[in-house]
Design an enzyme around this catalytic site. Structure first.
Site, PDB file in Angstrom:
ATOM      1  N   GLY A 194      -2.708  65.840 -25.887  1.00 40.05           N
ATOM      2  CA  GLY A 194      -4.103  66.058 -25.541  1.00 40.05           C
ATOM      3  C   GLY A 194      -4.951  66.368 -26.767  1.00 40.05           C
ATOM      4  N   LEU A 195      -6.104  66.937 -26.525  1.00 41.74           N
ATOM      5  CA  LEU A 195      -7.018  67.308 -27.610  1.00 41.74           C
ATOM      6  C   LEU A 195      -6.621  68.710 -28.063  1.00 41.74           C
ATOM      7  CD1 LEU A 195      -9.274  65.727 -28.932  1.00 41.74           C
ATOM      8  CD2 LEU A 195     -10.885  66.823 -27.403  1.00 41.74           C
ATOM      9  N   HIS A 196      -5.641  68.776 -28.936  1.00 38.58           N
ATOM     10  CA  HIS A 196      -5.072  70.050 -29.374  1.00 38.58           C
ATOM     11  C   HIS A 196      -5.689  70.485 -30.710  1.00 38.58           C
ATOM     12  CE1 HIS A 196      -2.344  67.897 -32.178  1.00 38.58           C
ATOM     13  NE2 HIS A 196      -2.374  66.975 -31.246  1.00 38.58           N
ATOM     14  N   VAL A 197      -5.144  71.507 -31.317  1.00 42.83           N
ATOM     15  CA  VAL A 197      -5.744  72.136 -32.497  1.00 42.83           C
ATOM     16  C   VAL A 197      -5.967  71.165 -33.662  1.00 42.83           C
ATOM     17  CG1 VAL A 197      -5.430  73.911 -34.269  1.00 42.83           C
ATOM     18  CG2 VAL A 197      -4.880  74.425 -31.902  1.00 42.83           C
ATOM     19  N   VAL A 214      -8.886  68.617 -32.979  1.00 43.13           N
ATOM     20  CA  VAL A 214     -10.127  69.381 -32.828  1.00 43.13           C
ATOM     21  C   VAL A 214     -10.616  69.873 -34.201  1.00 43.13           C
ATOM     22  CG1 VAL A 214     -11.034  71.579 -31.948  1.00 43.13           C
ATOM     23  CG2 VAL A 214      -9.819  70.029 -30.424  1.00 43.13           C
TER      24      VAL A 214
END
Length: 115
Positions: free
Chosen positions: A38-41, A44
């Site tokens: 997913g849109l993880h650290v 991002v």
């Protein structure tokens, strides 16, 4: 983005906000998340760093939630998972350059997630 196209099977679906595809103060595009995490650290953080030099506001929308692309915590709070779509709304003086940068970065991250 004027003249910017992706093949139909691309995870990026670019749409201009404006009459007949002409920008008038906002560029909007949708990205479908291909990274299994997913849109993880990491992504991002890369997006936030990419936004720094541009004079514009970028709002990222996932479902009912929205975040400023420069805010790591609000971006993570979107809880954007694999297969979900997020919409980027880019407004301001550098909107075209910023949107091009985000598109290239997302495309690069999509390619890297396939490896």
């Amino acid at each position: 983005l004027p003249g910017h196209t992706y093949p139909p099977d691309s995870p990026l679906n670019v749409q201009m906000a404006g009459k007949d595809g002409e920008a008038y103060g906002m560029i909007e595009f949708t990205y479908r998340i291909k990274d299994r995490q997913g849109l993880h650290v990491r992504p991002v953080t890369r997006l936030a760093l990419a936004a720094e030099p541009f004079v514009c506001r970028t709002t990222v929308i996932c479902g009912e939630k929205q975040a400023d692309v420069r805010s790591l915590m609000s971006m993570l709070a979107l809880e954007a998972q694999y297969g979900m779509s997020v919409t980027f709304k880019v407004e301001g003086r550098d909107e075209e350059k910023a949107a091009q940068t985000f598109l290239a970065l997302l495309d690069e991250m999509t390619e890297n997630s396939r490896q």
